[in-house]
Design a protein around this motif. Structure first.
Motif, PDB file in Angstrom:
ATOM      1  N   LEU A  58       0.766  -1.219   0.040  1.00 13.04           N
ATOM      2  CA  LEU A  58       0.087  -0.087   0.039  1.00 13.04           C
ATOM      3  C   LEU A  58       0.681   1.119   0.111  1.00 13.04           C
ATOM      4  CD1 LEU A  58      -2.028  -2.303   1.230  1.00 13.04           C
ATOM      5  CD2 LEU A  58      -3.008  -0.487   2.352  1.00 13.04           C
ATOM      6  N   GLY A  59       1.830   1.067   0.738  1.00 11.34           N
ATOM      7  CA  GLY A  59       2.846   2.239   0.889  1.00 11.34           C
ATOM      8  C   GLY A  59       3.684   2.080   2.034  1.00 11.34           C
ATOM      9  N   THR A  60       4.401   3.326   2.650  1.00 17.16           N
ATOM     10  CA  THR A  60       4.949   2.988   3.727  1.00 17.16           C
ATOM     11  C   THR A  60       4.336   3.760   5.024  1.00 17.16           C
ATOM     12  OG1 THR A  60       6.557   4.901   3.288  1.00 17.16           O
ATOM     13  CG2 THR A  60       7.231   2.969   2.632  1.00 17.16           C
ATOM     14  N   ARG A  61       4.617   3.423   6.305  1.00 15.45           N
ATOM     15  CA  ARG A  61       4.018   4.006   7.295  1.00 15.45           C
ATOM     16  C   ARG A  61       4.417   5.491   7.629  1.00 15.45           C
ATOM     17  NH1 ARG A  61       2.957   0.007  12.297  1.00 15.45           N
ATOM     18  NH2 ARG A  61       1.632   1.924  12.699  1.00 15.45           N
ATOM     19  N   GLY A  62       5.809   5.548   7.065  1.00 15.47           N
ATOM     20  CA  GLY A  62       6.561   6.904   7.582  1.00 15.47           C
ATOM     21  C   GLY A  62       6.215   7.909   6.466  1.00 15.47           C
ATOM     22  N   VAL A  63       6.947   9.252   6.658  1.00 17.04           N
ATOM     23  CA  VAL A  63       6.682  10.147   5.762  1.00 17.04           C
ATOM     24  C   VAL A  63       7.531  10.057   4.482  1.00 17.04           C
ATOM     25  CG1 VAL A  63       7.268  12.728   5.533  1.00 17.04           C
ATOM     26  CG2 VAL A  63       6.335  11.965   7.504  1.00 17.04           C
ATOM     27  N   SER A  64       7.162  10.349   3.235  1.00 14.57           N
ATOM     28  CA  SER A  64       7.923  10.150   2.183  1.00 14.57           C
ATOM     29  C   SER A  64       8.638   8.888   1.875  1.00 14.57           C
ATOM     30  CB  SER A  64       8.868  11.403   1.865  1.00 14.57           C
ATOM     31  OG  SER A  64       8.318  12.596   2.117  1.00 14.57           O
ATOM     32  N   GLY A  65       7.788   7.839   1.964  1.00 18.22           N
ATOM     33  CA  GLY A  65       8.347   6.530   1.663  1.00 18.22           C
ATOM     34  C   GLY A  65       9.529   5.918   2.552  1.00 18.22           C
ATOM     35  N   ILE A  66       9.593   6.528   3.740  1.00 18.39           N
ATOM     36  CA  ILE A  66      10.525   6.287   4.758  1.00 18.39           C
ATOM     37  C   ILE A  66       9.569   5.198   5.851  1.00 18.39           C
ATOM     38  CG2 ILE A  66      11.928   6.696   6.610  1.00 18.39           C
ATOM     39  CD1 ILE A  66      12.619   9.338   5.209  1.00 18.39           C
ATOM     40  N   GLY A  67      10.259   4.077   6.227  1.00 23.02           N
ATOM     41  CA  GLY A  67       9.645   3.331   7.225  1.00 23.02           C
ATOM     42  C   GLY A  67       9.044   1.958   6.606  1.00 23.02           C
ATOM     43  N   GLU A  68       8.551   1.209   7.200  1.00 25.78           N
ATOM     44  CA  GLU A  68       8.161  -0.158   6.719  1.00 25.78           C
ATOM     45  C   GLU A  68       6.944  -0.215   5.887  1.00 25.78           C
ATOM     46  OE1 GLU A  68       9.009  -3.490   7.113  1.00 25.78           O
ATOM     47  OE2 GLU A  68      10.665  -2.974   8.705  1.00 25.78           O
ATOM     48  N   GLN A  69       6.815  -1.235   5.061  1.00 23.48           N
ATOM     49  CA  GLN A  69       5.742  -1.302   4.165  1.00 23.48           C
ATOM     50  C   GLN A  69       4.366  -1.653   4.694  1.00 23.48           C
ATOM     51  OE1 GLN A  69       5.977  -0.787   0.748  1.00 23.48           O
ATOM     52  NE2 GLN A  69       7.859   0.154   0.960  1.00 23.48           N
ATOM     53  N   LEU A  70       3.278  -1.184   4.478  1.00 22.95           N
ATOM     54  CA  LEU A  70       2.045  -1.438   4.746  1.00 22.95           C
ATOM     55  C   LEU A  70       1.594  -2.478   3.620  1.00 22.95           C
ATOM     56  CD1 LEU A  70       0.268   1.705   5.560  1.00 22.95           C
ATOM     57  CD2 LEU A  70       0.452  -0.191   7.177  1.00 22.95           C
ATOM     58  N   THR A  71       0.981  -3.490   4.201  1.00 21.34           N
ATOM     59  CA  THR A  71       0.576  -4.684   3.178  1.00 21.34           C
ATOM     60  C   THR A  71      -0.734  -4.932   3.415  1.00 21.34           C
ATOM     61  OG1 THR A  71       1.412  -6.455   4.745  1.00 21.34           O
ATOM     62  CG2 THR A  71       2.782  -5.556   2.590  1.00 21.34           C
ATOM     63  N   VAL A  72      -1.593  -6.057   2.596  1.00 24.69           N
ATOM     64  CA  VAL A  72      -2.706  -6.603   3.165  1.00 24.69           C
ATOM     65  C   VAL A  72      -2.651  -7.791   3.686  1.00 24.69           C
ATOM     66  CG1 VAL A  72      -4.829  -7.343   1.879  1.00 24.69           C
ATOM     67  CG2 VAL A  72      -3.828  -5.174   1.071  1.00 24.69           C
ATOM     68  N   ASP A  73      -3.330  -8.065   4.686  1.00 27.85           N
ATOM     69  CA  ASP A  73      -3.182  -9.522   5.622  1.00 27.85           C
ATOM     70  C   ASP A  73      -4.234 -10.036   4.771  1.00 27.85           C
ATOM     71  OD1 ASP A  73      -3.386 -11.771   7.077  1.00 27.85           O
ATOM     72  OD2 ASP A  73      -4.217 -10.519   8.694  1.00 27.85           O
ATOM     73  N   GLY A  74      -3.893 -11.325   3.922  1.00 27.11           N
ATOM     74  CA  GLY A  74      -4.910 -12.041   3.293  1.00 27.11           C
ATOM     75  C   GLY A  74      -4.784 -11.622   1.778  1.00 27.11           C
ATOM     76  N   ASP A  75      -5.996 -12.248   1.051  1.00 26.82           N
ATOM     77  CA  ASP A  75      -6.125 -12.140  -0.265  1.00 26.82           C
ATOM     78  C   ASP A  75      -7.196 -11.165  -0.609  1.00 26.82           C
ATOM     79  OD1 ASP A  75      -6.468 -12.422  -3.088  1.00 26.82           O
ATOM     80  OD2 ASP A  75      -6.926 -14.833  -2.894  1.00 26.82           O
ATOM     81  N   LEU A  76      -6.419 -10.075  -1.303  1.00 25.24           N
ATOM     82  CA  LEU A  76      -7.136  -8.873  -1.823  1.00 25.24           C
ATOM     83  C   LEU A  76      -8.326  -8.949  -2.759  1.00 25.24           C
ATOM     84  CD1 LEU A  76      -7.695  -5.738  -1.874  1.00 25.24           C
ATOM     85  CD2 LEU A  76      -5.835  -5.518  -3.551  1.00 25.24           C
ATOM     86  N   VAL A  77      -7.997  -9.941  -3.692  1.00 23.26           N
ATOM     87  CA  VAL A  77      -8.878 -10.137  -4.813  1.00 23.26           C
ATOM     88  C   VAL A  77     -10.121 -11.214  -4.278  1.00 23.26           C
ATOM     89  CG1 VAL A  77      -9.173 -11.739  -6.767  1.00 23.26           C
ATOM     90  CG2 VAL A  77      -7.239 -10.312  -6.716  1.00 23.26           C
TER      91      VAL A  77
END
Length: 189
Positions: A58-77
């Motif tokens: 989804l993006g990162t938790r921090g400002v301007s792409g810094i920090g850990e990635q946000l993801t989806v838990d499970g199957d988005l589709v």
């Protein structure tokens, strides 16, 4: 006194900023806002969902792409397909239909960005879907649906807030698709 105050503020900012470096997988649970109806009149319709996002995160938790990635838990589709299928069933469609009468849903983006500002950051969460009514080889109706959340923030958001914001935009886009009367008419024909 000023030194103590600066120390307290520094510790608070460090603690809040530390959230940016913790991994988080968002559990998607779209909330449907679709009234029961007979608009589908029992029409057999197939639901087909494709993930066409340019990246899986989804993006990162921090400002301007810094920090850990946000993801989806499970199957988005599967999550989107389950929600759309249930929404169509509520409107009177039978969703185990043939490929000749199909609702194709393309997930175009699910983005989470945090941009820095002078006093506060700007949090932007967006979910974009494309719904396509397919009749045999024709595509008589197509439409884009968007869920958006924007908020000025002064600290990195926690897991509960992120889950709430992401689920809100996913629900908004799915409900917009399911409430599109042109789409429902096309599928019901």
């Amino acid at each position: 006194m000023k030194a103590i105050w600066m120390g307290v503020v520094g510790l608070a900012l460090a603690a809040a900023g530390g959230c940016a470096f913790n991994k988080q997988a968002i559990k998607l649970e779209p909330k449907l806002d679709v009234a029961e109806s007979t608009a589908g009149n029992g029409k057999l319709t197939m639901v087909n969902v494709a993930d066409e996002r340019p990246r899986a995160t989804l993006g990162t938790r921090g400002v301007s792409g810094i920090g850990e990635q946000l993801t989806v838990d499970g199957d988005l589709v599967q999550t989107v397909k389950t929600a759309v299928t249930e929404g169509l069933r509520r409107q009177g469609f039978a969703t185990d239909g043939p490929i000749e009468n199909q609702l194709r849903v393309e997930v175009r983006s699910l983005d989470y960005t945090l941009n820095s500002g002078f006093w506060a950051g700007k949090l932007n969460v967006e979910f974009l879907l494309k719904g396509i009514c397919i009749k045999n080889n024709a595509r008589p109706y197509e439409q884009m649906y968007r869920g958006e959340f924007r908020k000025n923030v002064q600290v990195v958001q926690g897991a509960d807030s992120n889950t709430l914001f992401v689920n809100q935009v996913v629900s908004d886009a799915i409900n917009a698709l399911l409430k599109d009367q042109n789409m429902i008419r096309c599928l019901a024909e």
